[in-house]
Design a protein around this motif. Sequence first.
Motif, mmCIF file in Angstrom:
data_model
loop_
_atom_site.group_PDB
_atom_site.id
_atom_site.type_symbol
_atom_site.label_atom_id
_atom_site.label_comp_id
_atom_site.label_asym_id
_atom_site.label_seq_id
_atom_site.Cartn_x
_atom_site.Cartn_y
_atom_site.Cartn_z
ATOM 1 N N LEU A 108 0.839 -1.208 0.000
ATOM 2 C CA LEU A 108 0.000 0.000 0.000
ATOM 3 C C LEU A 108 0.869 1.252 0.000
ATOM 4 C CD1 LEU A 108 -2.968 0.873 0.026
ATOM 5 C CD2 LEU A 108 -2.836 1.006 2.513
ATOM 6 N N HIS A 109 1.927 1.239 0.798
ATOM 7 C CA HIS A 109 2.844 2.384 0.822
ATOM 8 C C HIS A 109 3.414 2.624 -0.566
ATOM 9 C CE1 HIS A 109 6.103 5.079 2.183
ATOM 10 N NE2 HIS A 109 6.825 4.440 1.265
ATOM 11 N N TYR A 110 3.891 1.557 -1.202
ATOM 12 C CA TYR A 110 4.574 1.737 -2.481
ATOM 13 C C TYR A 110 3.612 1.956 -3.644
ATOM 14 C CZ TYR A 110 9.092 1.342 -0.426
ATOM 15 O OH TYR A 110 10.221 1.614 0.324
ATOM 16 N N ALA A 111 2.374 1.543 -3.501
ATOM 17 C CA ALA A 111 1.367 1.908 -4.506
ATOM 18 C C ALA A 111 1.179 3.427 -4.470
ATOM 19 C CB ALA A 111 0.046 1.191 -4.233
ATOM 20 N N GLN A 112 1.119 3.970 -3.249
ATOM 21 C CA GLN A 112 0.979 5.433 -3.109
ATOM 22 C C GLN A 112 2.229 6.154 -3.621
ATOM 23 O OE1 GLN A 112 2.355 7.968 -0.858
ATOM 24 N NE2 GLN A 112 0.888 9.466 -1.616
ATOM 25 N N ARG A 113 3.412 5.629 -3.298
ATOM 26 C CA ARG A 113 4.659 6.301 -3.667
ATOM 27 C C ARG A 113 4.961 6.221 -5.156
ATOM 28 N NH1 ARG A 113 6.247 10.053 -0.373
ATOM 29 N NH2 ARG A 113 8.441 9.898 -0.904
ATOM 30 N N SER A 114 4.557 5.134 -5.813
ATOM 31 C CA SER A 114 4.933 4.978 -7.220
ATOM 32 C C SER A 114 3.806 5.344 -8.187
ATOM 33 C CB SER A 114 5.399 3.542 -7.500
ATOM 34 O OG SER A 114 4.383 2.616 -7.204
ATOM 35 N N LEU A 115 2.554 5.222 -7.754
ATOM 36 C CA LEU A 115 1.430 5.446 -8.674
ATOM 37 C C LEU A 115 0.656 6.732 -8.411
ATOM 38 C CD1 LEU A 115 -0.006 1.798 -8.762
ATOM 39 C CD2 LEU A 115 1.701 2.831 -10.287
ATOM 40 N N ILE A 116 0.805 7.306 -7.203
ATOM 41 C CA ILE A 116 0.040 8.517 -6.862
ATOM 42 C C ILE A 116 0.973 9.704 -6.610
ATOM 43 C CG2 ILE A 116 -1.583 9.565 -5.216
ATOM 44 C CD1 ILE A 116 -2.643 6.674 -4.721
ATOM 45 N N PHE A 117 1.897 9.540 -5.671
ATOM 46 C CA PHE A 117 2.807 10.632 -5.284
ATOM 47 C C PHE A 117 3.502 11.318 -6.471
ATOM 48 C CE2 PHE A 117 7.245 11.774 -4.223
ATOM 49 C CZ PHE A 117 7.014 12.861 -3.388
ATOM 50 N N PRO A 118 4.098 10.567 -7.422
ATOM 51 C CA PRO A 118 4.835 11.246 -8.507
ATOM 52 C C PRO A 118 3.957 12.192 -9.337
ATOM 53 C CG PRO A 118 5.363 8.909 -8.468
ATOM 54 C CD PRO A 118 4.199 9.110 -7.542
ATOM 55 N N PHE A 119 2.683 11.835 -9.466
ATOM 56 C CA PHE A 119 1.805 12.624 -10.348
ATOM 57 C C PHE A 119 1.218 13.839 -9.638
ATOM 58 C CE2 PHE A 119 2.104 8.282 -11.797
ATOM 59 C CZ PHE A 119 2.616 8.497 -13.064
ATOM 60 N N LEU A 120 1.509 13.941 -8.331
ATOM 61 C CA LEU A 120 1.092 15.126 -7.577
ATOM 62 C C LEU A 120 2.213 16.166 -7.527
ATOM 63 C CD1 LEU A 120 -0.642 13.335 -4.550
ATOM 64 C CD2 LEU A 120 -1.771 14.433 -6.491
ATOM 65 N N ILE A 121 3.433 15.738 -7.908
ATOM 66 C CA ILE A 121 4.584 16.650 -7.851
ATOM 67 C C ILE A 121 4.335 17.854 -8.753
ATOM 68 C CG2 ILE A 121 7.038 16.915 -8.484
ATOM 69 C CD1 ILE A 121 7.421 13.963 -7.702
ATOM 70 N N ARG A 122 4.624 19.028 -8.220
ATOM 71 C CA ARG A 122 4.503 20.261 -9.021
ATOM 72 C C ARG A 122 5.902 20.727 -9.380
ATOM 73 N NH1 ARG A 122 0.156 23.767 -5.481
ATOM 74 N NH2 ARG A 122 -1.616 22.336 -5.669
ATOM 75 N N GLY A 123 6.180 20.820 -10.661
ATOM 76 C CA GLY A 123 7.534 21.224 -11.062
ATOM 77 C C GLY A 123 8.518 20.146 -10.656
ATOM 78 N N GLY A 124 9.387 20.492 -9.744
ATOM 79 C CA GLY A 124 10.368 19.517 -9.270
ATOM 80 C C GLY A 124 11.584 19.490 -10.171
ATOM 81 N N LYS A 125 12.751 19.601 -9.546
ATOM 82 C CA LYS A 125 13.991 19.598 -10.333
ATOM 83 C C LYS A 125 14.345 18.171 -10.747
ATOM 84 C CE LYS A 125 15.814 23.780 -8.273
ATOM 85 N NZ LYS A 125 16.755 24.375 -7.315
ATOM 86 N N PRO A 126 15.010 18.020 -11.906
ATOM 87 C CA PRO A 126 15.421 16.675 -12.328
ATOM 88 C C PRO A 126 16.307 16.012 -11.277
ATOM 89 C CG PRO A 126 15.730 18.251 -14.111
ATOM 90 C CD PRO A 126 15.398 19.046 -12.883
ATOM 91 N N MET A 127 16.231 14.694 -11.204
ATOM 92 C CA MET A 127 17.035 13.939 -10.249
ATOM 93 C C MET A 127 18.255 13.368 -10.982
ATOM 94 S SD MET A 127 15.868 10.750 -7.840
ATOM 95 C CE MET A 127 14.555 11.701 -7.066
ATOM 96 N N PRO A 128 19.452 13.477 -10.393
ATOM 97 C CA PRO A 128 20.622 12.881 -11.045
ATOM 98 C C PRO A 128 20.379 11.391 -11.311
ATOM 99 C CG PRO A 128 21.298 14.225 -9.185
ATOM 100 C CD PRO A 128 19.802 14.149 -9.134
ATOM 101 N N LEU A 129 20.832 10.930 -12.467
ATOM 102 C CA LEU A 129 20.575 9.550 -12.879
ATOM 103 C C LEU A 129 21.090 8.556 -11.843
ATOM 104 C CD1 LEU A 129 19.579 7.548 -15.014
ATOM 105 C CD2 LEU A 129 21.829 7.697 -16.099
ATOM 106 N N TYR A 130 22.293 8.798 -11.291
ATOM 107 C CA TYR A 130 22.855 7.812 -10.353
ATOM 108 C C TYR A 130 22.024 7.718 -9.077
ATOM 109 C CZ TYR A 130 25.059 11.610 -7.661
ATOM 110 O OH TYR A 130 25.280 12.732 -6.902
ATOM 111 N N THR A 131 21.427 8.835 -8.631
ATOM 112 C CA THR A 131 20.561 8.813 -7.443
ATOM 113 C C THR A 131 19.342 7.937 -7.711
ATOM 114 O OG1 THR A 131 21.246 11.074 -6.915
ATOM 115 C CG2 THR A 131 19.286 10.253 -5.796
#
Length: 256
Positions: A90-113
């Motif tokens: 349930l945590h990871y469903a929220q983190r991978s399927l819901i949370f990312p699409f709520l992000i506003r703007g947000g700076k790119p993340m380095p590939l290695y991170t």
Amino acid sequence: AMEPAEVSRLHALAYLQCALGFLGSLLLRQAASSYGRYASPGAAFGVPARAAWALQELPSLAVPLWVCARTAAERLRRAPNRILLAMFLLHYAQRSLIFPFLIRGGKPMPLYTCVLAFTFCVYNGYLQSRYLSQYAVYADDWVTDPRFLVGFCLWLIGMLINIHSDHILRNLRKPGETGYKIPRGGLFEYVTAANYFGEVVEWCGYGLASWSIQGGAFALFTFCILLTRAQQHHRWYLEKFEDYPKFRKIIIPFLF
């Protein structure tokens, strides 16, 4: 003879996760996190924020589903095992399927991170799901044991704090505004990293409810990494804002 050998491997992976937590904490102290507000303008190849979060968290959802689908997940016939795995998913469903699409703007993340986070989610997704689906043995009345009940409540409270704190962070800026602001409201009145505090409480609850080396190792790893990142955030806020509330703790209200 096969079964104990794999149980030993799963225990070894859990102890390795503890060691990686301490090592990761030390490395983060030496070389601070380099995404979001800390990303240098000319940083290495960046992954767009939404895509990065969705991709790196997804293995913690996909790997357990794959593990359970490809084997006869014997232990999942038991309610405690099913509930514990559902808490994780349930945590990871929220983190991978819901949370990312709520992000506003947000700076790119380095590939290695992103790659490091992705690798950890594969590792931990496998470790937790393989143990719970094949080997974790609980009494049928484990769901009424105080350790399970307290752990489940902590997990739920932690998840709600984490989601609420992310909501506060997303809404700091009004449409069209740029720059950083001091978070207000919720547990941000007491700590700098309320979202991290929620996640630490959540996985400590899960670790307690699962009463396993695997669950405990994940809680310890989470605490080591998020504490170090919270300390970095705390220093940043104190340096950037002269009016930053001095009474706020780093990650644990009233304590630390």
